[in-house]
Write a protein that holds these residues in place. Structure first.
Motif, mmCIF file in Angstrom:
data_model
loop_
_atom_site.group_PDB
_atom_site.id
_atom_site.type_symbol
_atom_site.label_atom_id
_atom_site.label_comp_id
_atom_site.label_asym_id
_atom_site.label_seq_id
_atom_site.Cartn_x
_atom_site.Cartn_y
_atom_site.Cartn_z
ATOM 1 N N GLU A 172 0.784 -1.225 0.000
ATOM 2 C CA GLU A 172 0.000 0.000 0.000
ATOM 3 C C GLU A 172 0.826 1.290 0.000
ATOM 4 O O GLU A 172 0.265 2.365 -0.204
ATOM 5 N N CYS A 173 2.130 1.188 0.212
ATOM 6 C CA CYS A 173 2.947 2.388 0.391
ATOM 7 C C CYS A 173 4.157 2.389 -0.543
ATOM 8 O O CYS A 173 4.474 1.392 -1.185
ATOM 9 N N ASP A 174 4.843 3.540 -0.575
ATOM 10 C CA ASP A 174 6.064 3.686 -1.364
ATOM 11 C C ASP A 174 7.309 3.340 -0.567
ATOM 12 O O ASP A 174 8.289 2.843 -1.126
ATOM 13 N N VAL A 175 7.300 3.641 0.726
ATOM 14 C CA VAL A 175 8.450 3.431 1.605
ATOM 15 C C VAL A 175 7.940 2.941 2.944
ATOM 16 O O VAL A 175 6.885 3.378 3.418
ATOM 17 N N LEU A 205 10.919 -11.468 3.300
ATOM 18 C CA LEU A 205 10.151 -10.739 2.294
ATOM 19 C C LEU A 205 11.033 -9.948 1.322
ATOM 20 O O LEU A 205 10.566 -9.545 0.267
ATOM 21 N N GLY A 206 12.273 -9.711 1.710
ATOM 22 C CA GLY A 206 13.160 -8.887 0.882
ATOM 23 C C GLY A 206 14.601 -9.062 1.297
ATOM 24 O O GLY A 206 15.141 -10.157 1.267
ATOM 25 N N ARG A 207 15.235 -7.968 1.754
ATOM 26 C CA ARG A 207 16.629 -8.059 2.172
ATOM 27 C C ARG A 207 16.970 -6.934 3.140
ATOM 28 O O ARG A 207 16.306 -5.890 3.175
ATOM 29 N N PRO A 222 22.048 1.257 15.854
ATOM 30 C CA PRO A 222 21.285 0.223 15.134
ATOM 31 C C PRO A 222 20.286 0.826 14.155
ATOM 32 O O PRO A 222 19.128 1.073 14.483
ATOM 33 N N LEU A 223 20.737 1.103 12.947
ATOM 34 C CA LEU A 223 19.862 1.629 11.904
ATOM 35 C C LEU A 223 20.026 0.768 10.664
ATOM 36 O O LEU A 223 21.150 0.466 10.262
ATOM 37 N N ALA A 224 18.917 0.375 10.072
ATOM 38 C CA ALA A 224 18.976 -0.581 8.976
ATOM 39 C C ALA A 224 18.308 -0.033 7.723
ATOM 40 O O ALA A 224 17.463 0.858 7.774
ATOM 41 N N PHE A 225 18.700 -0.630 6.574
ATOM 42 C CA PHE A 225 18.097 -0.277 5.292
ATOM 43 C C PHE A 225 18.002 -1.542 4.454
ATOM 44 O O PHE A 225 18.857 -2.417 4.507
ATOM 45 N N GLY A 226 16.952 -1.643 3.677
ATOM 46 C CA GLY A 226 16.786 -2.785 2.792
ATOM 47 C C GLY A 226 15.510 -2.611 1.999
ATOM 48 O O GLY A 226 15.114 -1.481 1.686
ATOM 49 N N ASN A 227 14.847 -3.717 1.678
ATOM 50 C CA ASN A 227 13.554 -3.591 0.996
ATOM 51 C C ASN A 227 12.629 -4.713 1.426
ATOM 52 O O ASN A 227 13.073 -5.786 1.859
ATOM 53 N N VAL A 228 11.348 -4.427 1.306
ATOM 54 C CA VAL A 228 10.293 -5.389 1.620
ATOM 55 C C VAL A 228 9.402 -5.489 0.397
ATOM 56 O O VAL A 228 8.775 -4.498 -0.002
ATOM 57 N N ALA A 229 9.414 -6.652 -0.229
ATOM 58 C CA ALA A 229 8.597 -6.870 -1.427
ATOM 59 C C ALA A 229 8.853 -5.781 -2.470
ATOM 60 O O ALA A 229 7.929 -5.302 -3.122
ATOM 61 N N LYS A 254 9.856 -2.692 -1.986
ATOM 62 C CA LYS A 254 9.702 -1.322 -1.495
ATOM 63 C C LYS A 254 10.827 -1.013 -0.505
ATOM 64 O O LYS A 254 11.172 -1.844 0.340
ATOM 65 N N PRO A 255 11.415 0.196 -0.577
ATOM 66 C CA PRO A 255 12.483 0.539 0.361
ATOM 67 C C PRO A 255 11.997 0.485 1.803
ATOM 68 O O PRO A 255 10.868 0.896 2.106
ATOM 69 N N TRP A 256 12.875 0.001 2.659
ATOM 70 C CA TRP A 256 12.578 -0.073 4.087
ATOM 71 C C TRP A 256 13.727 0.534 4.872
ATOM 72 O O TRP A 256 14.895 0.306 4.564
ATOM 73 N N LEU A 257 13.381 1.355 5.869
ATOM 74 C CA LEU A 257 14.361 1.904 6.791
ATOM 75 C C LEU A 257 13.947 1.548 8.204
ATOM 76 O O LEU A 257 12.786 1.755 8.589
ATOM 77 N N GLY A 258 14.894 0.992 8.953
ATOM 78 C CA GLY A 258 14.631 0.571 10.319
ATOM 79 C C GLY A 258 15.374 1.441 11.314
ATOM 80 O O GLY A 258 16.605 1.458 11.335
ATOM 81 N N LEU A 259 14.623 2.168 12.135
ATOM 82 C CA LEU A 259 15.205 3.061 13.125
ATOM 83 C C LEU A 259 15.353 2.351 14.466
ATOM 84 O O LEU A 259 14.614 1.415 14.774
#
Length: 410
Positions: free
Chosen positions: A247-250, A272-274, A287-294, A296-301
């Motif tokens: 449903e979203c872009d990020v 789901l991604g990486r 601890p900050l992460a970046f990757g993608n889910v299906a 879509k870009p994902w950022l983990g704070l």
């Protein structure tokens, strides 16, 4: 890739992480045409050129008298009043030798006039006006002196402010093409989290990250899709992430990526991604992460409130602005004298909550809040911005330090 070892693991420098994120930012969303009254905070998707000169005609910058400078003697002299022009009016009659025309701010200069004398510098005697010495061209706004027809009004990739909208309006632009707002889904992680207004039991806390991050995102012009709190379970995390990605872009999450977590979030994302990286040389906020889910870009704070706030400002904001189509996404720190000493070198770049205060000499200096914990927001509420202390840097009093105002993160 330049990296270094810090603390107990392999950490990526902050600037390298930001560069990596910007290089992987998705293209901006689709465009839409909107009215000027809807354009505040939107990112323009087309270069706009002025369809006319600004100003469109020579006009007066003052209430006063229009005249020919050559008619006023070096010591001042008298001229005959030959008319009156208000803003919105115009005259086709030439100003003749020895004449002056009463006019008001914004009114067009009558033909033949080349100078305006402010009314407070003149004396009126019926139909005669005494004027002081003048210089040709004084108090005249020349046609096209701001912009010429065909010059760029606004370049692609600029987020529109009130002054930009005013400029577009002055050029008569009623509608413009902008990028659709970026859709960012916000998810929190933690069984201990409760919402303000709910009762707490021992071991529970209120979810400050959800509200602070949502407020930041709205301020950056994105549409926030709030998916609430994910249960600390693999299946629940996987389902929530999959729905959000559809449903979203990020995707933006807080907590669940630090050492010692049960790693449900990280595992769900890997299924789901990486996950591309997850430890930065930054304090607070390692601890900050970046990757993608299906796809879509994902950022983990991180989960600590100050760490989540600062990493969102420093690292996430440039990525989200670039994903909205903006070109200039990095704030520029200014040097200010340190009103403190910092004699504790650290192998991570530190962002210290600071306030600017005037010293006895009147110069602003940065002072620090005594509490720089990654878990507490009090210091950030007290502060005007962030002082940057580089890795292994020592700071002595009055030495220049880099300061980023919170206003620069809008």
């Amino acid at each position: 890739m330049s990296t270094s070892v810090c603390d107990s693991g392999h950490l990526m420098p902050v600037d390298e992480a930001i560069a990596t994120l910007l290089a992987q930012a998705p293209p901006p969303p689709a465009t839409q045409v909107i009215g000027l009254e809807q354009a505040l905070g939107r990112v323009i998707a087309e270069e706009l050129f002025s369809p006319l000169d600004l100003p469109g005609f020579d006009n007066s910058a003052m209430d006063g008298y229009a005249l020919r400078a050559e008619d006023v003697p070096a010591e001042g002299g008298y001229l005959m009043l030959a008319g009156r022009i208000a803003a919105g009016q115009h005259s086709t009659a030439n100003v003749q030798a020895g004449q002056a025309v009463r006019l008001f701010t914004g009114a067009p200069l009558p033909p033949g006039a080349d100078t305006v004398v402010p009314q407070e510098r003149c004396r009126s005697y019926g139909q005669r006006i005494w004027c002081p010495p003048v210089r040709a061209g004084e108090h005249v706004r020349k046609q096209g002196e701001e912009l010429r027809r065909g010059q760029t009004l606004i370049a692609v990739g600029k987020r529109l402010r009130a002054q930009d909208i005013g400029l577009l309006a002055s050029a008569g632009i009623p509608r413009l093409k902008v990028y659709r707002p970026l859709r960012v889904c916000l998810l929190s992680s933690g069984n201990e989290l409760r919402e303000p207004g709910e009762a707490l039991v021992p071991g529970q806390i209120y979810n400050s990250n959800r509200h602070a991050l949502a407020a930041l995102l709205r301020g950056w012009g994105v549409e926030v899709y709030d998916y609430g709190v994910m249960a600390d379970e693999l299946a629940a995390s996987r389902d929530a992430l999959a729905l959000a990605a559809s449903e979203c872009d990020v995707l933006l999450t807080s907590a669940g990526v630090s050492v010692g977590e049960e790693d449900h979030l990280k595992q769900a994302i890997e299924e789901l991604g990486r996950v591309d990286f997850w430890r930065l040389a930054i304090q607070p906020g390692k601890p900050l992460a970046f990757g993608n889910v299906a796809g879509k870009p994902w950022l983990g704070l991180p989960g600590n409130p100050s760490a989540a706030l600062i990493t969102a400002l420093v690292v996430v904001r440039p990525f989200l602005l670039r994903a909205q189509g903006m070109e200039r996404v990095l704030p520029v720190p200014i040097p200010v004298p340190a009103g403190f000493e910092w004699l504790k070198p650290n192998c991570r770049r530190q962002y210290l909550r600071a306030r600017l205060v005037p010293g006895e000499d009147g110069q602003l200096r940065a002072i620090l809040h005594p509490q720089q914990s990654s878990a507490m927001l009090t210091a950030a509420c007290w502060a005007d911005g962030l002082v940057i202390v580089e890795r292994e840097q020592l700071v002595v009093r009055d030495a220049p330090v880099a300061f980023l105002s919170f206003a620069d993160f809008q």
